[in-house]
Scaffold this motif. Structure first.
Motif, mmCIF file in Angstrom:
data_model
loop_
_atom_site.group_PDB
_atom_site.id
_atom_site.type_symbol
_atom_site.label_atom_id
_atom_site.label_comp_id
_atom_site.label_asym_id
_atom_site.label_seq_id
_atom_site.Cartn_x
_atom_site.Cartn_y
_atom_site.Cartn_z
ATOM 1 N N HIS A 99 1.105 -1.325 0.038
ATOM 2 C CA HIS A 99 0.129 0.000 0.012
ATOM 3 C C HIS A 99 0.845 1.193 0.031
ATOM 4 O O HIS A 99 0.591 2.342 -0.477
ATOM 5 N N GLU A 100 1.978 1.223 0.690
ATOM 6 C CA GLU A 100 2.881 2.314 0.834
ATOM 7 C C GLU A 100 3.418 2.690 -0.497
ATOM 8 O O GLU A 100 3.700 3.808 -0.984
ATOM 9 N N VAL A 101 4.024 1.551 -1.163
ATOM 10 C CA VAL A 101 4.536 1.667 -2.382
ATOM 11 C C VAL A 101 3.539 2.337 -3.556
ATOM 12 O O VAL A 101 4.139 3.156 -4.312
ATOM 13 N N GLU A 102 2.503 1.674 -3.302
ATOM 14 C CA GLU A 102 1.416 2.078 -4.283
ATOM 15 C C GLU A 102 1.063 3.620 -4.161
ATOM 16 O O GLU A 102 0.524 4.557 -5.076
ATOM 17 N N ALA A 103 0.764 3.948 -2.764
ATOM 18 C CA ALA A 103 0.512 5.608 -2.632
ATOM 19 C C ALA A 103 1.784 6.225 -3.208
ATOM 20 O O ALA A 103 1.610 7.580 -3.500
ATOM 21 N N THR A 110 14.641 1.450 -0.205
ATOM 22 C CA THR A 110 13.695 0.903 -1.411
ATOM 23 C C THR A 110 12.677 2.054 -2.055
ATOM 24 O O THR A 110 12.706 1.997 -3.164
ATOM 25 N N ARG A 111 12.104 2.804 -1.197
ATOM 26 C CA ARG A 111 11.352 3.768 -1.603
ATOM 27 C C ARG A 111 11.910 4.960 -2.652
ATOM 28 O O ARG A 111 11.593 5.243 -3.410
ATOM 29 N N LEU A 112 13.184 5.324 -2.351
ATOM 30 C CA LEU A 112 13.866 6.035 -3.083
ATOM 31 C C LEU A 112 14.415 5.425 -4.485
ATOM 32 O O LEU A 112 14.385 6.422 -5.398
ATOM 33 N N SER A 113 14.570 4.005 -4.589
ATOM 34 C CA SER A 113 14.839 3.572 -5.655
ATOM 35 C C SER A 113 13.683 3.388 -6.409
ATOM 36 O O SER A 113 13.757 3.641 -7.749
ATOM 37 N N TYR A 114 12.497 3.513 -5.976
ATOM 38 C CA TYR A 114 11.202 3.323 -6.820
ATOM 39 C C TYR A 114 11.045 4.784 -7.271
ATOM 40 O O TYR A 114 10.611 5.043 -8.498
ATOM 41 N N PHE A 115 11.414 5.771 -6.406
ATOM 42 C CA PHE A 115 11.235 7.206 -7.035
ATOM 43 C C PHE A 115 12.050 7.324 -8.463
ATOM 44 O O PHE A 115 11.385 8.276 -9.247
#
Length: 367
Positions: free
Chosen positions: A265-269, A317-322
Motif C-alpha cells: 500500500h505504501e509503495v502504491e501510494a 527501497t522507496r528512493l529507488s522506486y522514485f
C-alpha cells in the motif's frame, strides 16, 4: 419322509436297508438341491455381511448434518464471496480483495474525524494560521488533481466516490512528523512534518501520498482483510479446538499477509502520490528530497527494523522506486512544454505573497 418311515417299528430290517439306499437318479437330484441351497445361503450371508459393513462405515447423522454439510456450505460461500469481492486498484491495476462499500467507509471516516477533533481539541491551529492556510492551499490543488485522476483511472463508480465528499484540512500542533487522510476526505497534518517539508513542493509530495491512500481505498482493503482473517480463524478453531493451529495462524498472517500488504500500500501510494503532485504542478522531485531528509534523520536517531517485519518499505527501497517513476512524473509536470505549470506556479507565487501579507497584517492587528 424316509426317516419318518424308518422310525416305525413294524418296518422290517430289509425294508429299512432298501429304503436307505436311494436310487441313483434321486441321489443326483438330492445333491443338486443341496448345492443350490448352499449357494443361496452363502450369497445371503455375503449380502448380510456387506450390509453390516456398510452400516458400520456410514457416518453418524450428527457428524453428517451437524458438521460436514455446514462446513461445506461455509467453504463454498467463502469462495464465492472472495471472488465476488476481487477488484483492481486505480492506475496500478493491482488485483486486490475489497468487500466494503465506499459509503460505509466514508461514514466510518466521518465518525473517526469527529473523534480525532475531540482528541486534538486543544492543539488544532486556527484556520487563519499561516500553516493552516498553506495546507489548505496546497491540499486544494492536490484534491483537484485527485478528482481528475479518479475520473481518468477510476475503473468503477466505487473508486470515483472517494472524491465526492468535500475535503477538510486540520493542522495539529505536535512534535510528531506525520500526515494522514481518512475516508471521507479528512486531511490531518501534524506540525512536526515541517521539519522535513520545507516548502509547498515538499508538502505537496506528502499530501499527494496520503490522498493516494484514500483514492486507492486502502482502508477498505485493510477492513476486508481483517474480515477474511476472522473467518479463517473461526474455521481453524473449529477444526482444531486445542488452539494450536490458531496460535500459528496469527503470527503467520502478520508476517506473510498483513505486513507485505501494508508495504505494498505504501509503495502504491508513493507511485500515485507523485502523479497527483505533478498533475497539480508541484515538482515531483521533492518527494525524493523529503524522504532523503527522513532517512538521514532516522539513521542518526536509531537503527531501523528489518523491512520484512515493518509496515513501511525501507527508505532505500522507496528512493529507488522514485528514481524508477520520476521520468513519467516529470513528463506530466513539463506537459505542454512546461507552459501550463509555469503559469500555474506564477499564480501560486502570487497567492503565497498575498497570504503572507494578510498574515502579517493580522499579526500587527493582534499586537
Amino acid at each position: 419322509h424316509r426317516l419318518n418311515l424308518l422310525s416305525h417299528q413294524h418296518i422290517s430290517t430289509n425294508t429299512k436297508i432298501m429304503m436307505m439306499r436311494p436310487a441313483p437318479i434321486l441321489t443326483a437330484a438330492w445333491r443338486s438341491h443341496i448345492i443350490i441351497c448352499q449357494t443361496r445361503s452363502h450369497f445371503i450371508s455375503l449380502r448380510r455381511y456387506a450390509s453390516r459393513r456398510s452400516n458400520h462405515n456410514e457416518l453418524p447423522p450428527y457428524i453428517k448434518y451437524g458438521f460436514i454439510i455446514p462446513m461445506t456450505g461455509l467453504a463454498m460461500g467463502s469462495v464465492y464471496a472472495y471472488y465476488s469481492c476481487l477488484d483492481y486498484a486505480p492506475y496500478t491495476n493491482r488485483k486486490r480483495l475489497i468487500c466494503t462499500n465506499p459509503k460505509w467507509e466514508q461514514e466510518m471516516g466521518h465518525k473517526q474525524y469527529k473523534e480525532l477533533l475531540q482528541k486534538f481539541k486543544g492543539d488544532i491551529l486556527p484556520a487563519d494560521h499561516h500553516a493552516s492556510v498553506t495546507v489548505q492551499r496546497v491540499g486544494s490543488r492536490i484534491a483537484a488533481a485527485a478528482q481528475s485522476f479518479s475520473a481518468q483511472y477510476g475503473q468503477t463508480n466505487d473508486t470515483t466516490n472517494a472524491t465526492t465528499s468535500p475535503y477538510t484540512y486540520t493542522v495539529v500542533r505536535s512534535p510528531e512528523a506525520n500526515a494522514f487522510v481518512i475516508p471521507g476526505n479528512h486531511v490531518f497534518v501534524l506540525t512536526g512534518l515541517f521539519r522535513y517539508a520545507h516548502n509547498e513542493d515538499d508538502l505537496a509530495s506528502v499530501l499527494g501520498h496520503e490522498m493516494a491512500h484514500n483514492l486507492a481505498r486502502h482502508a477498505g482493503e485493510r477492513v476486508s482483510e481483517s474480515i477474511l482473517m476472522t473467518i479463517l480463524s473461526r474455521l481453524v478453531l473449529i477444526l482444531d479446538p486445542t488452539g494450536i493451529l490458531f496460535t500459528l495462524l496469527v503470527p503467520a498472517q502478520q508476517l506473510l499477509v498483513a505486513l507485505p500488504h501494508s508495504r505494498e500500500h505504501e509503495v502504491e501510494a508513493d507511485k500515485i502520490g507523485i502523479v497527483l503532485a505533478s498533475e497539480a504542478c508541484y515538482d515531483p522531485r521533492s518527494a525524493k528530497i523529503v524522504f532523503s531528509r527522513m532517512k538521514e534523520d532516522g539513521d542518526k536517531k536509531s537503527v531501523s527494523p528489518p523491512e520484512f517485519i515493518s509496515t513501511h518499505p525501507g527508505y532505500d527501497t522507496r528512493l529507488s522506486y522514485f528514481d524508477k517513476w520520476m521520468p513519467d512524473a516529470l513528463e506530466r509536470y513539463n506537459k505542454d512544454g512546461g507552459n501550463k505549470c509555469r503559469a500555474i506556479r506564477e499564480q501560486m507565487k502570487r497567492a503565497r505573497k498575498m497570504a503572507a501579507s494578510t498574515h502579517n497584517a493580522t499579526d500587527r492587528r493582534s499586537r
